[in-house]
Each structure stands twice: as structure tokens, then as C-alpha cells.
Design a protein around this motif. Structure first.
Motif, mmCIF file in Angstrom:
data_model
loop_
_atom_site.group_PDB
_atom_site.id
_atom_site.type_symbol
_atom_site.label_atom_id
_atom_site.label_comp_id
_atom_site.label_asym_id
_atom_site.label_seq_id
_atom_site.Cartn_x
_atom_site.Cartn_y
_atom_site.Cartn_z
ATOM 1 N N VAL A 30 0.843 -1.195 0.000
ATOM 2 C CA VAL A 30 0.000 0.000 0.000
ATOM 3 C C VAL A 30 0.880 1.248 0.000
ATOM 4 C CG1 VAL A 30 -1.713 1.260 1.365
ATOM 5 C CG2 VAL A 30 -1.836 -1.220 1.193
ATOM 6 N N THR A 31 0.468 2.267 -0.759
ATOM 7 C CA THR A 31 1.216 3.526 -0.815
ATOM 8 C C THR A 31 0.440 4.678 -0.203
ATOM 9 O OG1 THR A 31 0.349 4.024 -3.016
ATOM 10 C CG2 THR A 31 2.461 2.859 -2.905
ATOM 11 N N SER A 32 -0.622 4.376 0.528
ATOM 12 C CA SER A 32 -1.451 5.447 1.063
ATOM 13 C C SER A 32 -1.947 5.121 2.459
ATOM 14 C CB SER A 32 -2.660 5.678 0.144
ATOM 15 O OG SER A 32 -3.592 4.615 0.269
ATOM 16 N N SER A 33 -2.414 6.160 3.115
ATOM 17 C CA SER A 33 -3.169 5.980 4.352
ATOM 18 C C SER A 33 -4.614 5.709 3.962
ATOM 19 C CB SER A 33 -3.116 7.251 5.190
ATOM 20 O OG SER A 33 -1.798 7.543 5.563
ATOM 21 N N PRO A 34 -5.373 5.007 4.806
ATOM 22 C CA PRO A 34 -6.784 4.802 4.510
ATOM 23 C C PRO A 34 -7.535 6.138 4.533
ATOM 24 C CG PRO A 34 -6.056 3.363 6.288
ATOM 25 C CD PRO A 34 -4.961 4.343 6.033
ATOM 26 N N VAL A 35 -8.491 6.301 3.631
ATOM 27 C CA VAL A 35 -9.332 7.497 3.576
ATOM 28 C C VAL A 35 -10.785 7.029 3.622
ATOM 29 C CG1 VAL A 35 -10.006 9.522 2.225
ATOM 30 C CG2 VAL A 35 -7.622 8.752 2.213
ATOM 31 N N VAL A 36 -11.563 7.580 4.550
ATOM 32 C CA VAL A 36 -12.961 7.183 4.737
ATOM 33 C C VAL A 36 -13.863 8.089 3.901
ATOM 34 C CG1 VAL A 36 -14.805 6.875 6.437
ATOM 35 C CG2 VAL A 36 -12.441 6.341 7.051
ATOM 36 N N SER A 37 -14.885 7.502 3.292
ATOM 37 C CA SER A 37 -15.849 8.266 2.494
ATOM 38 C C SER A 37 -16.655 9.195 3.395
ATOM 39 C CB SER A 37 -16.790 7.311 1.748
ATOM 40 O OG SER A 37 -17.580 6.577 2.672
ATOM 41 N N PRO A 38 -17.258 10.260 2.804
ATOM 42 C CA PRO A 38 -18.040 11.207 3.618
ATOM 43 C C PRO A 38 -19.181 10.554 4.404
ATOM 44 C CG PRO A 38 -17.648 12.127 1.445
ATOM 45 C CD PRO A 38 -17.166 10.695 1.411
ATOM 46 N N ASP A 39 -19.783 9.485 3.855
ATOM 47 C CA ASP A 39 -20.888 8.833 4.572
ATOM 48 C C ASP A 39 -20.407 7.741 5.529
ATOM 49 O OD1 ASP A 39 -20.209 6.681 2.951
ATOM 50 O OD2 ASP A 39 -22.119 6.640 1.876
ATOM 51 N N GLY A 40 -19.099 7.490 5.571
ATOM 52 C CA GLY A 40 -18.541 6.498 6.478
ATOM 53 C C GLY A 40 -18.706 5.061 6.030
ATOM 54 N N GLY A 41 -19.235 4.828 4.851
ATOM 55 C CA GLY A 41 -19.506 3.468 4.388
ATOM 56 C C GLY A 41 -18.370 2.791 3.649
ATOM 57 N N ARG A 42 -17.352 3.570 3.252
ATOM 58 C CA ARG A 42 -16.238 3.014 2.485
ATOM 59 C C ARG A 42 -14.900 3.494 3.045
ATOM 60 N NH1 ARG A 42 -19.883 0.619 0.121
ATOM 61 N NH2 ARG A 42 -20.250 0.535 -2.108
ATOM 62 N N VAL A 43 -13.869 2.681 2.795
ATOM 63 C CA VAL A 43 -12.486 3.066 3.040
ATOM 64 C C VAL A 43 -11.755 2.867 1.722
ATOM 65 C CG1 VAL A 43 -10.348 2.517 4.249
ATOM 66 C CG2 VAL A 43 -12.508 2.386 5.456
#
Length: 190
Positions: A30-43
Motif C-alpha cells: 500500500v502507498t497510502s493511508s486509509p481514507v474514509v468516504s463522507p458517509d462512512g460506508g467506504r475506506v
């Protein structure tokens, strides 16, 4: 092999972390930090092959993947409206996608702008990214302000004597835009 892991925090007299779920093993580093979607349903994660992957925050299952291009070097940027701008890498260009549930949807692409790091999205429609100049994106860097809805360039500002790539763009609460480079330079715009 790497995995995406969700942890739950328990406070009180005996604070601690427990694993809520873990994803299947990822196909590459992985080359990134996890990013959460605005609705919190996805990473969202980006791997070394240049693929953005979307995972369910409910159970860690992979929902979809989107190939960005040559080795994206950082995290995606996600706007409040769900627009996703993948990080640039060696040869990848500026683009925006949207999470359409079970698949990614391309909103627009700018093959003329070779990105050099992670973009930043601000309130409303402005986005900021660093691009390379000249043929193939090599040479001096510039900060491009773009409209996240259309991809159109709003403004371009040179980063004098900057080469290589940016480690990311930061937008302050007062509208200041700061651009650090991998070689230790720092540029500030208002």
C-alpha cells in the motif's frame, strides 16, 4: 502481505483496542493511508501498482478497484460530495471518479496534466494539485487550481526551482494553500 484492519476503541477504566474486522490479504503493498468516504460506508486505499481499492467499513470486503496508472504515490482526496481524486505518480494524470456503489465511475480526466503527488479538495468546488511541466510532466512543478465538478483549470501558479514531486497539498481554514516538495522546499499561496 498487507491487510486493512478496523479497530474498535473501548474507554473507561480498562481502555483498549479490539479488532472489528480485517480485509482479505491485499494483492500488493500500500502507498497510502486509509481514507474514509463522507458517509462512512467506504475506506479507500491505493496500492503500489496504481490501483485505488474501495472496501466496506462494515466487514472489510473489497467492493471495487480502479486502475489509476503508474504507481500512484499517496492517498486519494475525497470531497464532501463524494468526488474522489486519486494521487498522482510516475505518469498518471489528473482525474476524478465517484463511488457508484458496486463500481467506480469516471467523472472526468485531464491527460494534459501529469500529477506529482496527492491533491487536496476544499469546501465547494476548488481542488489543488501539483503537476510537472514540459513534455511528459518532467521539469519544474506548478500548483494547479481546478474545478472538481468539471476538471477545468481555474489557475496555475509556478513553484520556482521545484522538481520531483509534492508530498501533498494542504489547504488551511483561512484559504492558505501550502505545498511541500520531496526535496524540502515549501511554497505558500493565499
Amino acid at each position: 502481505a498487507p491487510q486493512l484492519v478496523a479497530l474498535s476503541y473501548t474507554g473507561g477504566d480498562a481502555p483498549g483496542l479490539t479488532e472489528s474486522w480485517s480485509s482479505p490479504l491485499l494483492p500488493s503493498a500500500v502507498t497510502s493511508s486509509p481514507v474514509v468516504s463522507p458517509d462512512g460506508g467506504r475506506v479507500y486505499l491505493t496500492d503500489v501498482e496504481g490501483t485505488v481499492r474501495a472496501y466496506s467499513t462494515e466487514d472489510g470486503s473489497e467492493i471495487w478497484s480502479y486502475f489509476v496508472g503508474d504507481r500512484a504515490a499517496g492517498s486519494v482526496s475525497v470531497g464532501a460530495d463524494g468526488v474522489i481524486v486519486p494521487a498522482g505518480g510516475a505518469g498518471s494524470h489528473l482525474r476524478a471518479i465517484r463511488d457508484a456503489g458496486d463500481r467506480p465511475e469516471t467523472l472526468w480526466e485531464r491527460p494534459d496534466l501529469v500529477t506529482r503527488g496527492s491533491s487536496a479538495l476544499a469546501g465547494g468546488n476548488p481542488g489543488y494539485t501539483v503537476v510537472g511541466g514540459g513534455d511528459g510532466g518532467a521539469g519544474e512543478l506548478a500548483l494547479v487550481t481546478f474545478d472538481t465538478a468539471t476538471g477545468e483549470t481555474v489557475d496555475t501558479d509556478a513553484l520556482p526551482d521545484a522538481e520531483g514531486y509534492s508530498t501533498g497539498v494542504v489547504v488551511g481554514s483561512d484559504g492558505e494553500v501550502v505545498v511541500p516538495t520531496a526535496l524540502g522546499s515549501l511554497y505558500s499561496f493565499r
